[in-house]
Design a protein around this motif. Structure first.
Motif, PDB file in Angstrom:
ATOM      1  N   ALA A   1      34.609 -27.696   4.732  1.00 26.79           N
ATOM      2  CA  ALA A   1      35.203 -28.397   3.591  1.00 26.79           C
ATOM      3  C   ALA A   1      36.558 -27.806   3.232  1.00 26.79           C
ATOM      4  N   GLY A   2      36.641 -26.452   3.247  1.00 27.07           N
ATOM      5  CA  GLY A   2      37.928 -25.812   2.983  1.00 27.07           C
ATOM      6  C   GLY A   2      38.962 -26.171   4.027  1.00 27.07           C
ATOM      7  N   GLY A   3      38.532 -26.228   5.296  1.00 31.42           N
ATOM      8  CA  GLY A   3      39.451 -26.627   6.359  1.00 31.42           C
ATOM      9  C   GLY A   3      39.933 -28.050   6.181  1.00 31.42           C
ATOM     10  N   PHE A   4      39.042 -28.932   5.718  1.00 31.80           N
ATOM     11  CA  PHE A   4      39.448 -30.316   5.470  1.00 31.80           C
ATOM     12  C   PHE A   4      40.499 -30.387   4.370  1.00 31.80           C
ATOM     13  N   GLY A   5      40.320 -29.582   3.305  1.00 31.34           N
ATOM     14  CA  GLY A   5      41.287 -29.584   2.218  1.00 31.34           C
ATOM     15  C   GLY A   5      42.661 -29.130   2.678  1.00 31.34           C
ATOM     16  N   VAL A   6      42.704 -28.086   3.515  1.00 33.39           N
ATOM     17  CA  VAL A   6      43.985 -27.607   4.033  1.00 33.39           C
ATOM     18  C   VAL A   6      44.607 -28.659   4.945  1.00 33.39           C
ATOM     19  N   ALA A   7      43.789 -29.313   5.780  1.00 36.78           N
ATOM     20  CA  ALA A   7      44.306 -30.354   6.668  1.00 36.78           C
ATOM     21  C   ALA A   7      44.868 -31.522   5.873  1.00 36.78           C
ATOM     22  N   LEU A   8      44.170 -31.902   4.774  1.00 30.52           N
ATOM     23  CA  LEU A   8      44.682 -32.975   3.921  1.00 30.52           C
ATOM     24  C   LEU A   8      46.006 -32.574   3.280  1.00 30.52           C
ATOM     25  N   MET A   9      46.086 -31.306   2.897  1.00 27.94           N
ATOM     26  CA  MET A   9      47.336 -30.814   2.314  1.00 27.94           C
ATOM     27  C   MET A   9      48.477 -30.890   3.339  1.00 27.94           C
ATOM     28  N   ALA A  10      48.180 -30.538   4.583  1.00 27.80           N
ATOM     29  CA  ALA A  10      49.192 -30.619   5.639  1.00 27.80           C
ATOM     30  C   ALA A  10      49.639 -32.063   5.848  1.00 27.80           C
ATOM     31  N   ALA A  11      48.670 -33.002   5.806  1.00 26.52           N
ATOM     32  CA  ALA A  11      49.036 -34.408   5.979  1.00 26.52           C
ATOM     33  C   ALA A  11      49.930 -34.883   4.843  1.00 26.52           C
ATOM     34  N   ILE A  12      49.628 -34.478   3.609  1.00 25.15           N
ATOM     35  CA  ILE A  12      50.450 -34.855   2.464  1.00 25.15           C
ATOM     36  C   ILE A  12      51.848 -34.270   2.597  1.00 25.15           C
ATOM     37  N   SER A  13      51.933 -33.106   3.247  1.00 25.47           N
ATOM     38  CA  SER A  13      53.234 -32.446   3.407  1.00 25.47           C
ATOM     39  C   SER A  13      54.068 -33.074   4.514  1.00 25.47           C
ATOM     40  N   TYR A  14      53.421 -33.550   5.596  1.00 24.55           N
ATOM     41  CA  TYR A  14      54.192 -33.958   6.769  1.00 24.55           C
ATOM     42  C   TYR A  14      54.216 -35.456   7.043  1.00 24.55           C
ATOM     43  N   VAL A  15      53.203 -36.229   6.646  1.00 25.03           N
ATOM     44  CA  VAL A  15      53.154 -37.661   6.955  1.00 25.03           C
ATOM     45  C   VAL A  15      54.117 -38.407   6.028  1.00 25.03           C
TER      46      VAL A  15
ATOM     47  N   THR B   1      56.186 -35.482  -1.979  1.00 32.48           N
ATOM     48  CA  THR B   1      56.164 -34.143  -1.406  1.00 32.48           C
ATOM     49  C   THR B   1      57.211 -34.003  -0.299  1.00 32.48           C
ATOM     50  N   ALA B   2      57.294 -32.779   0.255  1.00 36.32           N
ATOM     51  CA  ALA B   2      58.233 -32.475   1.337  1.00 36.32           C
ATOM     52  C   ALA B   2      57.543 -31.575   2.353  1.00 36.32           C
TER      53      ALA B   2
END
Length: 939
Positions: A875-889, A898-899
């Motif tokens: 679950a923690g890994g999913f949250g970090v992955a979602l954060m990465a998607a919000i940052s890069y997509v 975001t940037a």
């Protein structure tokens, strides 16, 4: 709870009622009439009703069934999900945000996105809650049948099989061993008829029925009546229906159960209180922020959106869904242990149980009479094995074979081997079934014995003689075989078999036999005596067959306790749970079973009968329950059980009630947690209960309490997790407001993404944490204990404060590094966009490490194991992955403002995220060190 109508009175009046149409004298109840007069009183005949009269009766009285429980329509169940206080607050917030979007000039698509996102949260929570409750209700609907499906009746003189729901007063019903009684009926013809009234009275002893008139009295004590929901265990007979459906004694108990309000669980009260406080705080702080920023000159619409962002940061949007799913996890775990939970919140109620009021028959015992001792010739022969399966042996069986041969010849029951997935069972009287089983254990061939000594006549058991005698062809002669109460049979004996030889029955022998009988009875055994006599012919008079008998010995039997119950009782005691036996059975029988399973350990338990309860006022009852002594309540009615449960609740206890009979249903429903038996229990008991034990094992209750306690602990864990996150979200917003920064460090849409994308899954993983090893060593928590105790609030502030400081630090560090004045920043500024991305990332990383920290209260996470909850890591890994998607997509960058972050940024976020975990490990170390120091000082 009864109305003035007495169904035992023809026409539905009371015993003292006067026929209003004729002005005649009071009409007697059907129990007081002769069998012939019953037909006249109920306007029927020995040929039964005509088809036309039956149709008219069905139209007049209605079907013979209980009123169906009205279930909420599906649309109401779904609509109820939107009445939760958090849901109402968020729906209002979404509506205001939609309004703000339409009032803005120019319109900001971000405001529309926020409105849709908030509404999406509400819909998601409602869908999860509805799915869980709908599933539980569909399961419960499978347990609704309440009367037998078909009955044999006489209509126009012909024997027919009709649906039980079509029975009407006046129908003549034919009953045989093994039948379920379909309505309340007056017996007009009885042939050794015996019924089991345990579903209504809680008393397991089969009782004989007669066609003779009896004096007025309580309906259930009328020996010439049989009642819906009971079973015929022996003999046969004909009866006339006088009450159907809700007018029966079964219906009276059903109405009593229906009138009992379903009690709210402690968690329901606490969640409701928490929701009011959190919602009030969110609205108050949002209004405060609106007022603080109003003098800055920003538009009212913009300030509304800002205040809503603050409110959304405080409201734990994912909490209802997390709570429902966490309780559902507990439900699934209990189902794997044979406990079906019909209401999600009942899971947690089990964990706070302080008192268990348990029935005896079928709950603590196996509801299968078993012979455990045979006494003959001055020696006791122990018997192994329990239940109706003929597995086991009789010590020195050869010494008692004649005794057991005579006993089984004097039986009408039949032992049925397993078939169609069923266990060994008995058709007929359970006492006789126990005799058949012990004879098989001694090596007797039951069929061969019956063939060798065919029965030629019989003198049925009755309550006056307390004997049953059968006459058999025995070689060239005839033999009477008798069994019954020891004192009654011994008085009819002239000889006694001793060491294989018949001899005179001396007074010394009589004293020895009576002492042996008393010794067996003192062990809680039901004792039968067995004797025989040689006869000259096949048709002796009853007095001749039952006099001059040769005494063969005694048989002691009991309804054996379930083998796992004793350990479960010990576990409940260790957990600080008080166990009170509440039974309709005899006090001596109840105490004997209670001692065997460990409910009673001391020499002088307090045994209170229903009659004594009737003489007590509320103060006396409260004083009785306040005593710490071991308590047994015997010979009690459904009203008594409800009164006791209410009295315990009045004292602040959280009460669980177990039972299997219809007589248990009112107390099951009124209790904080009602626990019904799934295999042997009646349908009305299962309907009234919150939990059904599929294996009928009391031991499943101890397991369920353990899981229920862990559910509450896990709820507290994810409350710390969720609300510390809210502080981490609110802290930067407040800091920016008072620092004069014109924009928010984290937007409302970002907050929703964190709460649903990064918070909910770890919270669910925390809800699946296994019970801690010492969970059953702790006392039950008080009903007044709050979810937000001082320790919980302190930990939320501790972890949330560290997280808020980390988020503020990374946000303002990046803002200041640009060297641009606060007033020059806009929402499209690349520096601002990266700063809010860092702020969101800091919250996500901190929450991941906080989820690891809150898994234990004092124990180091290193001792528990970082990898011991893989779902939490995923679950923690999913949250970090979602954060990465919000940052890069790019699409998500546009939605969330975001940037992209570089490697150094991720390293900084990871380092800040570990701070709450490190700080909490230090806190736990200090608590353990202080506890060890205090223990050393006391030593």
């Amino acid at each position: 709870m009864r109305t003035g109508r007495d169904p035992l009175v023809p026409g539905g009046g009371t015993d003292a009622a006067v026929d209003a149409t004729s002005g005649s004298a009071p009409r007697p109840a059907v129990r007081e009439l002769t069998a012939g007069d019953v037909f006249t009183a109920l306007d029927t005949s020995r040929r039964g009703l005509s088809a036309e009269r039956a149709r008219a009766g069905l139209k007049r009285y209605g079907p013979n069934e209980m009123p169906r429980t009205r279930r909420r329509p599906v649309w109401r169940q779904l609509a109820a999900q939107f009445t939760d206080l958090f849901a109402v607050v968020l729906v209002v917030a979404s509506g205001i945000t939609f309004l703000a979007y339409w009032l803005e000039e120019p319109r900001d698509v971000g405001t529309l996105q926020l409105a849709v996102a908030i509404l999406g949260v509400v819909v998601l929570n409602a869908a999860i809650g509805f799915a869980q409750e709908y599933s539980a209700e569909r399961t419960a609907q499978a347990l609704e049948a309440m009367v037998p499906h078909a009955s044999r009746v006489l209509r126009d003189g012909r024997r027919l099989e009709v649906s039980a729901r079509d029975l009407v007063p006046g129908d003549v019903v034919v009953l045989e061993a093994g039948d379920a009684v379909p309505a309340d009926c007056r017996v007009v013809e009885a042939h050794e008829l015996r019924v089991n009234n345990a579903p209504l009275t809680g008393e397991s002893n089969p009782v004989s029925r007669t066609a003779d008139p009896v004096a007025a009295g309580p309906p259930l004590e009328a020996r010439n009546c049989v009642f819906m929901g009971t079973d015929v265990v022996a003999g046969s007979g004909r009866t006339v229906v006088y009450a159907t459906g809700a007018s029966t004694e079964f219906g009276r108990i059903y109405r009593l159960a229906a009138a009992a309000p379903r009690q709210k669980t402690p968690l329901q009260h606490q969640v409701a209180s928490m929701a009011r406080r959190v919602a009030g705080a969110a609205l108050a702080i949002g209004a405060l922020m609106f007022a603080v920023r109003l003098p800055t000159g920003e538009s009212v619409v913009t300030l509304f959106v800002f205040a809503l962002g603050v409110m959304v940061a405080l409201v734990p949007e994912g909490l209802p869904a997390t709570l429902s799913v966490s309780l559902a996890i507990g439900v699934r775990r209990m189902a794997r242990r044979n406990a079906l939970i019909k209401q999600l919140l009942a899971v947690e109620a089990l964990g706070s149980t302080t008192v268990v009021c348990t029935d005896k028959t079928g709950t603590l015992t196996q509801a299968e009479m078993t012979v455990t001792r045979v006494w003959a010739g001055g020696a006791t022969h122990p018997v192994t094995g329990v239940g109706y399966a003929p597995g086991g042996e009789v010590a020195d069986a050869a010494q008692v074979r004649e005794l057991l041969r005579v006993a089984v010849l004097c039986c009408n029951a039949r032992l049925v081997p397993p078939e169609g997935g069923q266990h060994w069972r008995v058709l007929g009287d359970t006492t006789e079934g126990a005799l058949l089983v012990v004879a098989a254990k001694a090596g007797l061939d039951l069929g061969a014995e019956e063939t060798a000594a065919p029965r030629v006549t019989e003198f049925p058991f009755d309550s006056d003689r307390k004997l049953m005698t059968t006459v058999h062809k025995n070689g060239v002669g005839y033999q009477a075989c008798a069994k019954g109460a020891p004192a009654e049979l011994l008085a009819r004996c002239a000889e006694m078999e001793w060491n294989g030889r018949d001899g005179p029955l001396t007074e010394e022998h009589r004293a020895t036999v009576l002492a042996a009988s008393d010794a067996l009875a003192a062990q809680g055994l039901r004792v039968l005596a067995v004797g025989r006599r040689e006869l000259d012919g096949p048709r002796p008079a009853q007095d001749e067959a039952e006099s001059g008998l040769t005494f063969l010995g005694l048989v002691g039997m009991l309804d054996p306790p379930r083998p796992e119950v004793a350990d479960a009782v010990v576990a409940c005691r260790r957990a600080g749970i008080r166990i009170v036996m509440v039974t309709g059975d005899h006090p001596l029988t109840g105490e004997a079973v209670a001692r065997r399973v460990g409910i009673v350990r001391g020499p002088d338990p307090v045994v209170v009968t229903g009659a004594r309860l009737d003489a007590m006022d509320e103060e006396a009852l409260d004083a009785l329950l306040a005593e710490p002594s071991e308590l047994l309540l015997c010979r009690v009615s459904p009203e008594h059980k409800m009164r006791v449960v209410t009295a315990f609740q009045r004292r602040g206890e959280v009460v669980a009630v177990t039972g299997d009979g219809a007589n248990d249903a009112p107390a099951l429903k009124h209790a904080d947690i009602g626990v019904a038996m799934g295999a042997s229990g009646t349908d009305v008991a299962r309907e009234a209960a919150s939990m059904v034990l599929l294996d009928d094992s009391f031991a499943s209750i101890a397991t369920a309490v353990r899981l229920g306690r862990s559910v509450y602990q896990n709820i507290r864990k994810f409350l710390v997790y969720v609300f510390s996150s809210n502080i981490g979200e609110l802290g930067p917003i407040l800091a920016a407001t008072f620092a004069g920064f014109p924009l928010v460090p984290i937007s409302a849409v970002q907050i929703l993404a964190i709460d649903l994308g990064s918070d909910v899954m770890p919270a669910l993983a925390l809800g699946a944490e296994r019970p801690e090893p010492d969970v059953m060593e702790r006392p039950p928590r008080s009903r007044s204990e709050r979810l937000f105790s001082s320790a919980v609030v302190g930990r939320i502030l501790f972890l949330g404060g560290i997280q808020a400081l980390s988020v503020c630090a990374v946000f303002f560090w990046h803002i200041h590094s640009a060297g641009v004045p606060f007033d020059d920043f806009t929402e499209d500024d690349p520096v601002y966009r990266k700063a809010v991305t860092l702020a969101q990332g800091a919250i996500v990383f901190s929450q991941f490490f906080i989820s690891l920290a809150v898994r234990t209260d004092r124990q180091s996470i290193l001792k528990v194991g970082l990898l011991s909850n893989p779902a939490l890591l995923a679950a923690g890994g999913f949250g970090v992955a979602l954060m990465a998607a919000i940052s890069y997509v790019p699409l998500l960058q546009d939605v969330f403002g975001t940037a992209a972050l570089d490697a150094a940024d991720w390293a900084v976020l990871a380092g800040l995220g570990t701070l709450p975990l490190i700080a909490d490990e230090l806190r736990k170390w200090w608590l353990r060190h202080r506890s060890d120091h205090r223990k050393g000082a006391r030593q």
